[in-house]
Each structure stands twice: as structure tokens, then as C-alpha cells.
Design a protein around this motif. Structure first.
Motif, PDB file in Angstrom:
ATOM      1  N   GLY A 167      -4.957  11.833 -45.360  1.00  0.00           N
ATOM      2  CA  GLY A 167      -6.164  11.410 -46.060  1.00  0.00           C
ATOM      3  C   GLY A 167      -6.918  12.534 -46.726  1.00  0.00           C
ATOM      4  N   HIS A 168      -6.640  13.785 -46.354  1.00  0.00           N
ATOM      5  CA  HIS A 168      -7.303  14.922 -46.982  1.00  0.00           C
ATOM      6  C   HIS A 168      -6.590  15.261 -48.295  1.00  0.00           C
ATOM      7  CE1 HIS A 168     -10.165  15.771 -43.886  1.00  0.00           C
ATOM      8  NE2 HIS A 168      -9.241  15.868 -42.965  1.00  0.00           N
ATOM      9  N   PHE A 169      -7.376  15.649 -49.306  1.00  0.00           N
ATOM     10  CA  PHE A 169      -6.822  15.990 -50.613  1.00  0.00           C
ATOM     11  C   PHE A 169      -6.886  17.500 -50.825  1.00  0.00           C
ATOM     12  CE2 PHE A 169      -7.652  11.545 -50.965  1.00  0.00           C
ATOM     13  CZ  PHE A 169      -6.650  11.067 -51.799  1.00  0.00           C
TER      14      PHE A 169
ATOM     15  N   GLN B 281      -3.651  16.608 -54.546  1.00  0.00           N
ATOM     16  CA  GLN B 281      -2.730  15.616 -53.994  1.00  0.00           C
ATOM     17  C   GLN B 281      -3.061  15.356 -52.535  1.00  0.00           C
ATOM     18  OE1 GLN B 281       1.490  16.118 -54.786  1.00  0.00           O
ATOM     19  NE2 GLN B 281       1.068  17.370 -56.601  1.00  0.00           N
ATOM     20  N   ASN B 282      -2.620  14.191 -52.073  1.00  0.00           N
ATOM     21  CA  ASN B 282      -2.853  13.781 -50.685  1.00  0.00           C
ATOM     22  C   ASN B 282      -1.959  14.571 -49.739  1.00  0.00           C
ATOM     23  OD1 ASN B 282      -3.170  12.358 -48.229  1.00  0.00           O
ATOM     24  ND2 ASN B 282      -3.661  10.484 -49.360  1.00  0.00           N
ATOM     25  N   ARG B 283      -2.556  15.034 -48.652  1.00  0.00           N
ATOM     26  CA  ARG B 283      -1.783  15.776 -47.654  1.00  0.00           C
ATOM     27  C   ARG B 283      -1.033  14.836 -46.719  1.00  0.00           C
ATOM     28  NH1 ARG B 283      -4.958  20.010 -43.943  1.00  0.00           N
ATOM     29  NH2 ARG B 283      -5.698  18.079 -42.996  1.00  0.00           N
TER      30      ARG B 283
ATOM     31  N   ARG C 128     -11.806  10.534 -48.702  1.00  0.00           N
ATOM     32  CA  ARG C 128     -10.886   9.698 -47.934  1.00  0.00           C
ATOM     33  C   ARG C 128     -11.241   8.219 -48.020  1.00  0.00           C
ATOM     34  NH1 ARG C 128      -9.804  12.453 -42.183  1.00  0.00           N
ATOM     35  NH2 ARG C 128      -7.920  11.196 -42.341  1.00  0.00           N
TER      36      ARG C 128
ATOM     37  N   LEU D  94       2.046  18.619 -48.114  1.00  0.00           N
ATOM     38  CA  LEU D  94       1.601  17.396 -48.777  1.00  0.00           C
ATOM     39  C   LEU D  94       2.444  16.204 -48.339  1.00  0.00           C
ATOM     40  CD1 LEU D  94       1.127  18.777 -52.408  1.00  0.00           C
ATOM     41  CD2 LEU D  94      -0.569  18.628 -50.568  1.00  0.00           C
ATOM     42  N   ALA D  95       1.940  15.016 -48.649  1.00  0.00           N
ATOM     43  CA  ALA D  95       2.671  13.794 -48.312  1.00  0.00           C
ATOM     44  C   ALA D  95       4.007  13.745 -49.037  1.00  0.00           C
ATOM     45  CB  ALA D  95       1.827  12.575 -48.665  1.00  0.00           C
TER      46      ALA D  95
ATOM     47  N   ASN E  60     -10.323   5.108 -53.623  1.00  0.00           N
ATOM     48  CA  ASN E  60      -8.967   4.874 -54.121  1.00  0.00           C
ATOM     49  C   ASN E  60      -8.756   5.714 -55.375  1.00  0.00           C
ATOM     50  OD1 ASN E  60     -10.045   3.438 -56.405  1.00  0.00           O
ATOM     51  ND2 ASN E  60     -10.180   1.570 -55.166  1.00  0.00           N
ATOM     52  N   SER E  61      -7.547   5.714 -55.892  1.00  0.00           N
ATOM     53  CA  SER E  61      -7.200   6.589 -57.009  1.00  0.00           C
ATOM     54  C   SER E  61      -8.018   6.282 -58.262  1.00  0.00           C
ATOM     55  CB  SER E  61      -5.704   6.485 -57.319  1.00  0.00           C
ATOM     56  OG  SER E  61      -5.343   5.135 -57.603  1.00  0.00           O
TER      57      SER E  61
END
Length: 212
Positions: free
Chosen positions: A97-99, A92-94, A131, A177-178, A134-135
Motif C-alpha cells: 500500500g505504500h508508494f 509505484q506501489n510497493r 493508501r 515493488l509489487a 485509487n489511481s
């Protein structure tokens, strides 16, 4: 008076000088010398760095996958070629931009060897900067076909402080995470990790060679 002699009214009177004995104690007292080694230097500002290592995984057949029902009049491709590849990782996105790896499914290609663990950062996948994807692009790259291999570059963040010329590294213990969920870093990053997964040199995240 000679032709080039200086007139007496222009001559400055000689001022009496003080001998060393006549000088006050305050004038002769020397200031104490500073001992440069008496105090240690203040620590430098902490620097944010990353350790990077690369893992190669072989995609497996997704468990429980069933081919879609054939459409009448259309020839279906080989069932195996339709089956999506499976790595067994969730991330998941933090928020910056980092996963972050949030889950690794037991028995999956990513589970073996523990070179990828919950809390690791996914920096690059198949050579692409995470980064910049896209998904949909991520899903396509990760899925691939069963039996094919993919290279994933993982990262571990740490803060480096230099005190008296000695580096002190403190690795991140968790990620926010976001979504607001906190993910604990499962691995203990140490010299043992560097030797086991072959960590590259530590890099500054802001440098061109690091995840931007």
C-alpha cells in the motif's frame, strides 16, 4: 502432675542442635554474588519507525503538451486552463500500500532542491492518505492546474534498536515493488537530512498520526 501440665508422653523430645563448627562446609559455603554489571542487557526488539517531512511544490506546465483539436460548434476554454499541471514524479506501489518514488524528471518542480528523491515514500498528498486513494483520484490530485501548489508528505523508513539505553537507527536502503523491481533509496538519511528538510519526530507507522 498439675491440673494444666502437659502429659509427659505428649511432650516432643528436644532435638540436639548443631553448632556452627559442626556444620558441614557445604552448608556454610555462601553462593557467589551475581554482578549485575558484568553483562550488558540484551537489545530490545527492533521497532519499525518513519521520519516524515512535508514539501510544497508548484505545478508547472507539462512540457510538449498541445491542446486538443477544437470541436466544430463548441467554444474551447482558454488553452492554459486546459493544460494539465506537472510535478515530474513517478511512483509505484510497493505491494503493502505504500508508494515509492521511482523517478524524478530533470527540470521538474520536484527536481529542484532535492527534497524529494528516488526511494522516498509518498505518505500523504494534498492531505490525503495515499493508501486510501485509487489511481484515478491520485491522477486528479497530482495533475491540478499549472501555477497551483500542492503539499506532499514524504517518509523514510528505519528500524530502531535500543541497546543499553542508546538508540541505533538503520534506514532502509531499498524497496521491493509489487512488480518485483527493486528501487534503491537515493538519499542518505541522517541528522543532516533532518535539519535540511525539517523532519518531524519519528513516528510508529502503526500509530494514528502515521501512514496506516
Amino acid at each position: 502432675m498439675g491440673l494444666f501440665s502437659k502429659p509427659s508422653f505428649l511432650k516432643s523430645p528436644s532435638m540436639p542442635t548443631m553448632s556452627a563448627r559442626e556444620k558441614s562446609p557445604e552448608a556454610t559455603r555462601s553462593s557467589p554474588k551475581k554482578n549485575s554489571n558484568s553483562k550488558s542487557k540484551a537489545p530490545a526488539k527492533p521497532q519499525s519507525l518513519m521520519c516524515l517531512w512535508e514539501v510544497e511544490l508548484k505545478r508547472a506546465r507539462r512540457p510538449g503538451w498541445k491542446p486538443p483539436a477544437p470541436v466544430e460548434g463548441n467554444l474551447s476554454d482558454d488553452e492554459e486552463s486546459q493544460c494539465p499541471g506537472w510535478l515530474g514524479i513517478d511512483f509505484q506501489n510497493r505491494g503493502d500500500g505504500h508508494f515509492i518514488i521511482t523517478n524524478i524528471q530533470e527540470g521538474s518542480p520536484a527536481f529542484a532542491g532535492q527534497k524529494i528523491m528516488v526511494g522516498d515514500i509518498v505518505a500523504f498528498i494534498a492531505g490525503f492518505n495515499m493508501r486510501a486513494l485509487n489511481s484515478e483520484q491520485m491522477r486528479t490530485i497530482i495533475t491540478g492546474s499549472p501555477g497551483t501548489k500542492i503539499k506532499i508528505t514524504c517518509a523514510a523508513e528505519f528500524m530502531r534498536t535500543v541497546v543499553d539505553g542508546v538508540s541505533q537507527d538503520e534506514f532502509s536502503a531499498s524497496h521491493l515493488l509489487a512488480s518485483g523491481v527493486e528501487v534503491k533509496v537515493a538519499r542518505v538519511v541522517s541528522v543532516k537530512l533532518k535539519s535540511s528538510v525539517g523532519l518531524d519526530e519519528s513516528v510508529d507507522p502503526s500509530s494514528p498520526s502515521a501512514p496506516p
